[in-house]
Motif scaffolding. Structure first.
Motif, PDB file in Angstrom:
ATOM      1  N   LEU A   1       1.072   4.108  -2.977  1.00  0.00           N
ATOM      2  CA  LEU A   1       0.606   5.747  -2.608  1.00  0.00           C
ATOM      3  C   LEU A   1       1.813   6.411  -3.068  1.00  0.00           C
ATOM      4  O   LEU A   1       1.620   7.375  -3.861  1.00  0.00           O
ATOM      5  CB  LEU A   1       0.385   5.853  -1.418  1.00  0.00           C
TER       6      LEU A   1
ATOM      7  N   TYR B   1      -4.538   5.289   4.755  1.00  0.00           N
ATOM      8  CA  TYR B   1      -3.464   4.390   5.163  1.00  0.00           C
ATOM      9  C   TYR B   1      -3.188   3.911   6.703  1.00  0.00           C
ATOM     10  O   TYR B   1      -3.117   2.817   6.890  1.00  0.00           O
ATOM     11  CB  TYR B   1      -2.026   5.028   4.454  1.00  0.00           C
ATOM     12  N   THR B   2      -3.599   4.983   7.467  1.00  0.00           N
ATOM     13  CA  THR B   2      -3.614   4.697   8.805  1.00  0.00           C
ATOM     14  C   THR B   2      -4.583   3.658   9.078  1.00  0.00           C
ATOM     15  O   THR B   2      -4.364   2.776   9.990  1.00  0.00           O
ATOM     16  CB  THR B   2      -3.896   6.009   9.626  1.00  0.00           C
TER      17      THR B   2
ATOM     18  N   LEU C   1       0.849  -1.191   0.093  1.00  0.00           N
ATOM     19  CA  LEU C   1       0.039  -0.194  -0.007  1.00  0.00           C
ATOM     20  C   LEU C   1       0.836   1.162  -0.027  1.00  0.00           C
ATOM     21  O   LEU C   1       0.517   2.286  -0.777  1.00  0.00           O
ATOM     22  CB  LEU C   1      -1.099   0.184   1.160  1.00  0.00           C
ATOM     23  N   GLY C   2       1.954   1.351   0.906  1.00  0.00           N
ATOM     24  CA  GLY C   2       2.857   2.405   0.851  1.00  0.00           C
ATOM     25  C   GLY C   2       3.337   2.519  -0.321  1.00  0.00           C
ATOM     26  O   GLY C   2       3.486   3.757  -0.990  1.00  0.00           O
TER      27      GLY C   2
ATOM     28  N   SER D   1      -3.409   0.302   8.162  1.00  0.00           N
ATOM     29  CA  SER D   1      -2.023  -0.093   8.919  1.00  0.00           C
ATOM     30  C   SER D   1      -2.492  -0.552  10.362  1.00  0.00           C
ATOM     31  O   SER D   1      -1.990  -1.462  10.795  1.00  0.00           O
ATOM     32  CB  SER D   1      -0.933   0.834   8.637  1.00  0.00           C
TER      33      SER D   1
ATOM     34  N   THR E   1       2.750  11.862   1.996  1.00  0.00           N
ATOM     35  CA  THR E   1       2.270  10.488   1.562  1.00  0.00           C
ATOM     36  C   THR E   1       3.478   9.662   1.719  1.00  0.00           C
ATOM     37  O   THR E   1       3.588   8.502   2.420  1.00  0.00           O
ATOM     38  CB  THR E   1       1.732  10.274   0.104  1.00  0.00           C
TER      39      THR E   1
ATOM     40  N   SER F   1       4.013   6.761   4.699  1.00  0.00           N
ATOM     41  CA  SER F   1       4.013   5.534   4.477  1.00  0.00           C
ATOM     42  C   SER F   1       5.519   4.695   4.796  1.00  0.00           C
ATOM     43  O   SER F   1       5.481   3.742   5.336  1.00  0.00           O
ATOM     44  CB  SER F   1       4.324   5.166   2.522  1.00  0.00           C
TER      45      SER F   1
END
Length: 820
Positions: free
Chosen positions: A29, A702-703, A25-26, A706, A250, A254
């Protein structure tokens, strides 16, 4: 060792999947933002729009060019010059000359962006009459866009009241045009800065060759005669800022979360490492195994992230176009460097994330490692101490240094966006030190309640320092960014509003509805209102050469000194407003020269060079304190604001009625001082606001993923602990409540740390505003912070309770006997 690592994958699949998801995902982004940023670096070539059928366009001087020791510096003039009258006369001898004019029009029931033009220029544009006829009288118009049909009567703000639509034109639709007769257009917009000439281009160039700054536009260069010829470059600049800021934040989020997740994944395996060391594995073998696993996951996850990024970038581009943040031509181009950047960044972060943890795991002896399996006794390594302390010291030193040397820099977007990242990283590195006392403080009251739940929550969170710090990290990032960024913009807007209130001594403010301002007749009527002292001001600009090499632009207001002194409270540091005259200027402390009595060489809004004496000096404030000059030094600047101060004993309602009568013919709006302050309350630029929301939206997304990912990893590692609680007599629902309460506790810890970071950043901005003579309260976005923390809490509790509930479906004895 690699075969051993692959065998452990079956029992550690949750950890591996969690690390894979976080990294993929990181990388996705980072790839999305990189592709968007790369695609916003170049704009397609644009041809002329309005004057695509014009042979030649002659444009007056609209650019100031100043020679410096390091080269020429240019700036767009606030008040472009008209083509000289003698040049116009000579051009008329060559062929047909049509003066072009543009002005805003507001019509009831029409689009909000109507632009008025004289009918004669329509012949040189792509517009063609498709219904009705050309306008012949002052109250007749022709419109584009199809919003009104011939015969329709429309009320406009052009001073004629109701006008009649006598024709419509069809065209490419780059603007919503309203055509008046040439005579009426000249009344509404007296100044004309460009001409259409139907003559040979070479002959036209010969005529204008001796005129300073006059341009002859032919071919594709005719696009510079359009209303906004630089809109593509301006759009690119805005998109670069938007995607650059979003990409930077971002990337930080990330990298931060991925490194934290990978480090936590390694820390979870201390019992496994202890068993391997007991079986005879050397420290080097342990390290190589962990790095090999990270390399494998890093390559697969980074490649997956690049694929996801290639699908996500076009969606981001379409969203930017739909939100009018990007022009219609904006698409994702065929760029490869963002993929390389994202892939190698992801791989590098994966290896760095496990490097320190694997080094520590390799150095631990077999028996010591087994003893450490249940309680975190040494969560802080020497490297983590050094990095965290260094970053915290850097933040502690740079803030006072900025306050002492350049407090205005703390108000810039690039500063209040980047500074939180420094503190976030420092606090996250030192989190294991802060977690234990903070947890005990937060859980003190719940632990005093009847039952063992409060005590168990406190002890589990306080002893599992690594787990608590790893789960709290995403919450810390999101809360800190939301509080810092939204709080900074709200505080800055509040400071600007405070400046407006403190500087306004007028009782009423009269504003025009058109960009052509008030005409002389309306101003005379306003000045004739009894018991009212009127200060008419105009917007312009002043250019000054700073340090011999830079050409700086300052917004300027042109005003007569005595009425200005009566209707405004300028934040003066030295001098008097009454000393302002045609040979002087009021500047602010940002200027290189800002001592009363000094002379400065400036260029006025039309490019005229002049030497002026500094009559007074204002404080810097939030950067909105421009300069003040007299109307004579703002040639051709229309009056766009009239401040009115009541005489002693005057009747406010009677004066307001008189002002409305005086301004009615020109469509002026009369506002009280409070209404005007509310109407002009500073708001964050739409692009900036959307960019911040994009950043926070990505960070929150994202948080959330995660946080759920880390909670699942942490809960799955506690199957035996939960089974022991069942064997001790706890019911299934009691265990689940305990797990939910622990998740909630960790979110609160992260929220408190994030709020602390945001508070420190906002305190720095508040101090900078105070040093700049603007005292305003700190604006904290409570609603956003509350929503963010609530979302994190719900997600964390659900992500902890769900796997715990699944694990409790097995028998307690069976779960307690699980071996790794």
């Amino acid at each position: 060792m690699l075969s051993t690592a692959l065998r452990t994958l079956r029992t550690r699949w949750v950890t591996f999947v969690g690390s894979f998801v976080a990294l993929a995902l990181g990388v996705a982004l980072i790839a999305v933002m990189g592709l968007a940023l790369a695609s916003s670096l170049e704009a397609p070539d644009r041809g002329p729009e309005r004057f695509a059928a014009a042979p030649v366009v002659v444009k007056g001087m609209d650019t100031l060019r100043v020679t410096t020791p390091t080269g020429d510096r240019t700036r767009k003039l606030a008040r472009p010059r008209a083509v000289p009258a003698d040049v116009v006369a000579e051009l008329k001898n060559l062929g047909t000359v049509v003066e072009d004019r543009s002005f805003t029009v507001r019509a009831r029931g029409g689009p909000g962006d109507l632009v008025g033009h004289p009918w004669s220029v329509a012949a040189f544009t792509p517009y063609r009459l498709d219904a009705g006829r050309a306008p012949k009288a002052a109250d007749e118009i022709v419109v584009s866009g199809g919003w009104a049909r011939p015969g329709t009567r429309v009320r406009t703000d052009t001073g004629t009241g109701t006008v009649r639509v006598v024709g419509t034109v069809a065209g490419p639709g780059f603007e919503n045009a309203v055509f008046h007769t040439d005579a009426r257009a000249a009344q509404l917009a007296p100044r004309s800065v460009q001409l259409v000439v139907d003559a040979d281009a070479a002959a036209v160039r010969e005529v204008v060759s001796g005129s300073d700054g006059v341009q002859v536009l032919t071919g594709d260069a005719r696009r510079y005669a359009d209303a906004d010829p630089d809109r593509d470059s301006e759009a690119l600049t805005a998109m670069n800022a938007l995607f650059g800021t979003a990409g930077g934040v971002t990337g930080f989020v990330s990298v931060f979360v991925v490194a934290s997740t990978f480090a936590f994944a390694v820390a979870q395996r201390r019992r496994e490492f202890g068993l391997l060391r007991t079986a005879g594995a050397t420290p080097g073998q342990i390290r190589r195994m962990v790095l090999a696993e990270a390399l494998l996951i890093g390559v697969l996850a980074s490649a997956t992230g690049c694929v996801l990024g290639s699908h996500g970038a076009p969606k981001l581009a379409r969203w930017a176009v739909d939100e009018d943040l990007a022009p219609r031509w904006f698409t994702i181009g065929d760029h490869t460097w963002p993929y390389h950047m994202a892939f190698w960044t992801g791989l590098f972060v994966a290896l760095c994330g496990v490097l320190a943890a694997s080094w520590r795991a390799g150095r631990t002896g077999p028996a010591e490692a087994l003893r450490e399996a249940s309680v975190d006794t040494r969560a802080m390594t020497r490297g983590r101490w050094l990095c965290g302390a260094a970053l915290l010291l850097t933040a502690a030193v740079t803030l006072p240094l900025a306050l002492l040397t350049d407090p205005g820099d703390l108000l810039h977007r690039k500063t209040y966006v980047s500074r939180p990242m420094l503190l976030i990283t420092a606090v996250a590195l030192l989190a294991p030190v802060l977690v234990r006392p903070l947890t005990r403080l937060i859980a003190w009251l719940p632990s005093q309640l009847p039952g063992a739940t409060g005590m168990l929550v406190r002890e589990n969170a306080a002893t599992g320092v690594r787990r608590t710090a790893a789960v709290a990290a995403p919450v810390l990032v999101t809360v800190a960014l939301a509080g810092s960024l939204l709080g900074a913009t709200a505080t800055l807007n509040g400071a600007k509003a405070t400046e407006v209130r403190e500087r306004t001594a007028a009782d009423f403010v009269v504003t025009p509805t058109s960009d052509t301002g008030f005409d002389d007749a309306t101003l005379e009527k306003l000045r004739a209102v009894r018991s009212a002292e009127v200060s008419a001001t105009s917007a312009s600009a002043v250019y000054v050469r700073e340090e011999g090499v830079a050409l700086a632009t300052s917004e300027a207001r042109a005003a007569d000194p005595d009425p200005l002194a009566a209707t405004a409270r300028l934040p003066l540091a030295a001098g008097k407003v009454s000393d302002l005259d045609d040979d002087s200027i009021i500047v602010n402390e940002e200027w290189e020269r800002h001592t009363v009595g000094q002379r400065v060489d400036v260029w006025l809004g039309d490019g005229t060079r002049k030497s002026l004496t500094i009559a007074a000096v204002m404080t810097v404030g939030t950067g909105n304190n421009g300069v003040y000059i007299t109307p004579r030094n703002a040639p051709d600047a229309p009056v766009d604001r009239v401040d009115v101060r009541l005489s002693d004993g005057a009747d406010p309602s009677a004066v307001a009625a008189g002002l409305r009568d005086a301004a009615r013919a020109s469509g002026g709006q009369v506002l009280t001082d409070r209404q005007w302050v509310r109407a002009t309350y500073p708001e964050t630029n739409r692009t900036t606001r959307t960019g911040l929301l994009l950043v926070l939206g990505i960070a929150l997304l994202y948080t959330g993923i995660s946080l759920a990912n880390t909670m699942v990893m942490a809960t799955s590692d506690r199957v035996r602990d939960l089974a022991v609680l069942r064997l001790a007599g706890a019911t299934r629902w009691q265990v689940l409540r305990l797990v939910g309460a622990e998740a909630l506790m960790v979110v609160v810890v992260g929220a408190v740390l994030g709020a602390l970071v945001a508070a420190l950043n906002l305190l720095g901005m508040w101090s900078a505003l105070g040093l700049l003579s603007v005292w305003t309260p700190i604006r904290i976005p409570w609603a956003t912070l509350g929503a963010t923390v609530s979302a994190c809490a719900l997600l964390a509790v659900a992500s902890a309770v769900a796997p715990a509930g699944l694990s409790l479906r097995r028998g307690a004895v069976e779960s307690a006997g699980v071996r790794e």
